[in-house]
Design a protein around this motif. Structure first.
Motif, PDB file in Angstrom:
ATOM      1  N   GLU A  38      -7.608  50.652  84.397  1.00  0.00           N
ATOM      2  CA  GLU A  38      -8.291  51.766  83.761  1.00  0.00           C
ATOM      3  C   GLU A  38      -7.925  51.767  82.287  1.00  0.00           C
ATOM      4  OE1 GLU A  38      -7.551  55.560  85.485  1.00  0.00           O
ATOM      5  OE2 GLU A  38      -8.170  54.948  87.468  1.00  0.00           O
ATOM      6  N   VAL A  39      -8.920  51.596  81.440  1.00  0.00           N
ATOM      7  CA  VAL A  39      -8.679  51.618  80.003  1.00  0.00           C
ATOM      8  C   VAL A  39      -8.535  53.072  79.576  1.00  0.00           C
ATOM      9  CG1 VAL A  39      -9.591  50.979  77.758  1.00  0.00           C
ATOM     10  CG2 VAL A  39     -10.009  49.513  79.729  1.00  0.00           C
ATOM     11  N   GLN A  40      -7.377  53.392  79.033  1.00  0.00           N
ATOM     12  CA  GLN A  40      -7.085  54.769  78.649  1.00  0.00           C
ATOM     13  C   GLN A  40      -6.526  54.783  77.229  1.00  0.00           C
ATOM     14  OE1 GLN A  40      -4.433  56.218  81.655  1.00  0.00           O
ATOM     15  NE2 GLN A  40      -5.995  56.202  83.236  1.00  0.00           N
ATOM     16  N   GLU A  41      -7.387  54.499  76.255  1.00  0.00           N
ATOM     17  CA  GLU A  41      -6.950  54.448  74.860  1.00  0.00           C
ATOM     18  C   GLU A  41      -6.406  55.781  74.349  1.00  0.00           C
ATOM     19  OE1 GLU A  41      -9.791  52.682  72.278  1.00  0.00           O
ATOM     20  OE2 GLU A  41      -9.882  50.832  73.437  1.00  0.00           O
ATOM     21  N   PRO A  42      -7.006  56.940  74.690  1.00  0.00           N
ATOM     22  CA  PRO A  42      -6.420  58.204  74.215  1.00  0.00           C
ATOM     23  C   PRO A  42      -5.003  58.438  74.749  1.00  0.00           C
ATOM     24  CG  PRO A  42      -8.660  58.568  74.972  1.00  0.00           C
ATOM     25  CD  PRO A  42      -8.300  57.178  75.351  1.00  0.00           C
ATOM     26  N   VAL A  43      -4.755  58.062  76.007  1.00  0.00           N
ATOM     27  CA  VAL A  43      -3.411  58.217  76.579  1.00  0.00           C
ATOM     28  C   VAL A  43      -2.436  57.296  75.847  1.00  0.00           C
ATOM     29  CG1 VAL A  43      -2.014  57.959  78.660  1.00  0.00           C
ATOM     30  CG2 VAL A  43      -4.302  58.915  78.821  1.00  0.00           C
ATOM     31  N   ASP A  58      -2.687  56.160  72.754  1.00  0.00           N
ATOM     32  CA  ASP A  58      -2.459  56.699  71.411  1.00  0.00           C
ATOM     33  C   ASP A  58      -1.508  57.895  71.448  1.00  0.00           C
ATOM     34  OD1 ASP A  58      -4.123  54.780  70.346  1.00  0.00           O
ATOM     35  OD2 ASP A  58      -5.891  56.089  70.375  1.00  0.00           O
ATOM     36  N   TYR A  59      -1.629  58.746  72.466  1.00  0.00           N
ATOM     37  CA  TYR A  59      -0.740  59.897  72.600  1.00  0.00           C
ATOM     38  C   TYR A  59       0.703  59.448  72.850  1.00  0.00           C
ATOM     39  CZ  TYR A  59       1.366  64.151  74.402  1.00  0.00           C
ATOM     40  OH  TYR A  59       2.205  65.203  74.607  1.00  0.00           O
ATOM     41  N   VAL A  60       0.878  58.448  73.704  1.00  0.00           N
ATOM     42  CA  VAL A  60       2.225  57.957  74.004  1.00  0.00           C
ATOM     43  C   VAL A  60       2.864  57.363  72.754  1.00  0.00           C
ATOM     44  CG1 VAL A  60       3.510  56.219  75.303  1.00  0.00           C
ATOM     45  CG2 VAL A  60       1.777  57.583  76.448  1.00  0.00           C
ATOM     46  N   VAL A  61       2.114  56.593  72.001  1.00  0.00           N
ATOM     47  CA  VAL A  61       2.644  56.003  70.760  1.00  0.00           C
ATOM     48  C   VAL A  61       3.002  57.099  69.769  1.00  0.00           C
ATOM     49  CG1 VAL A  61       2.041  54.590  68.761  1.00  0.00           C
ATOM     50  CG2 VAL A  61       1.465  53.814  71.060  1.00  0.00           C
ATOM     51  N   TYR A  62       2.163  58.119  69.653  1.00  0.00           N
ATOM     52  CA  TYR A  62       2.421  59.227  68.735  1.00  0.00           C
ATOM     53  C   TYR A  62       3.688  59.986  69.136  1.00  0.00           C
ATOM     54  CZ  TYR A  62       1.870  63.718  66.410  1.00  0.00           C
ATOM     55  OH  TYR A  62       2.103  64.852  65.676  1.00  0.00           O
ATOM     56  N   GLU A  63       3.840  60.291  70.411  1.00  0.00           N
ATOM     57  CA  GLU A  63       5.005  61.031  70.881  1.00  0.00           C
ATOM     58  C   GLU A  63       6.286  60.211  70.790  1.00  0.00           C
ATOM     59  OE1 GLU A  63       5.525  64.229  71.832  1.00  0.00           O
ATOM     60  OE2 GLU A  63       3.481  64.587  71.122  1.00  0.00           O
ATOM     61  N   TYR A  64       6.173  58.922  71.022  1.00  0.00           N
ATOM     62  CA  TYR A  64       7.339  58.044  70.980  1.00  0.00           C
ATOM     63  C   TYR A  64       7.862  57.900  69.556  1.00  0.00           C
ATOM     64  CZ  TYR A  64      10.037  54.763  73.824  1.00  0.00           C
ATOM     65  OH  TYR A  64      11.021  54.148  74.537  1.00  0.00           O
ATOM     66  N   ASP A  65       6.976  57.993  68.559  1.00  0.00           N
ATOM     67  CA  ASP A  65       7.376  57.817  67.166  1.00  0.00           C
ATOM     68  C   ASP A  65       8.050  59.046  66.587  1.00  0.00           C
ATOM     69  OD1 ASP A  65       6.587  55.221  66.908  1.00  0.00           O
ATOM     70  OD2 ASP A  65       4.564  55.714  66.206  1.00  0.00           O
ATOM     71  N   LYS A  66       7.986  60.180  67.267  1.00  0.00           N
ATOM     72  CA  LYS A  66       8.608  61.405  66.747  1.00  0.00           C
ATOM     73  C   LYS A  66      10.115  61.286  66.700  1.00  0.00           C
ATOM     74  CE  LYS A  66       5.300  64.956  67.711  1.00  0.00           C
ATOM     75  NZ  LYS A  66       5.053  66.206  68.395  1.00  0.00           N
TER      76      LYS A  66
END
Length: 124
Positions: A109-114, A116-124
């Motif tokens: 399942e291609v889940q690009e928004p998920v 992107d969210y994981v990368v954003y949260e991980y970078d905090k």
């Protein structure tokens, strides 16, 4: 078909003496399992260090829709999160976060928004 993508390593499993199976959440193809022969050998010591849970990678791999285990042609670290590696509390939270992701994401399942969210949260 050769594909280039970004991915997050969710889990590594020892398969044999020097081979590992890696579950990677990729941006372009969702959750994919890779078999990496010789990753735990002395000759490819750096590859075994790169393929750890929680690492963000730039991956080139051979994609076949009918196969369950794919092969990696080449991979390198995309980003290194020093703040997570040095803090044990953040590392435990990141490990828990990765385990939740494994149970929430389904294969193919291609889940690009998920992603992107994981990368954003991980970078905090």
């Amino acid at each position: 078909m050769l594909v280039a993508s970004q991915g997050i390593i969710l889990r590594t499993i020892k398969y044999s003496e020097s081979t590992i199976i890696v579950k990677v959440f990729t941006r372009s193809h969702g959750l994919i399992s890779f078999i990496v022969p010789g990753a735990r050998s002395a000759k490819k010591g750096a590859l075994g260090n790169i393929l750890q849970a929680g690492n963000f990678l730039d991956i080139n791999f051979y994609y076949h829709q009918q196969k369950n285990l794919l092969r990696i042609k080449e991979c390198k670290l995309a980003t290194i999160h020093h703040h997570i590696l040095s803090n044990f509390t953040l590392r435990a939270i990141a490990t828990f976060y990765l385990e939740i992701l494994i149970h929430c994401i389904h294969d193919d399942e291609v889940q690009e928004p998920v992603y992107d969210y994981v990368v954003y949260e991980y970078d905090k």
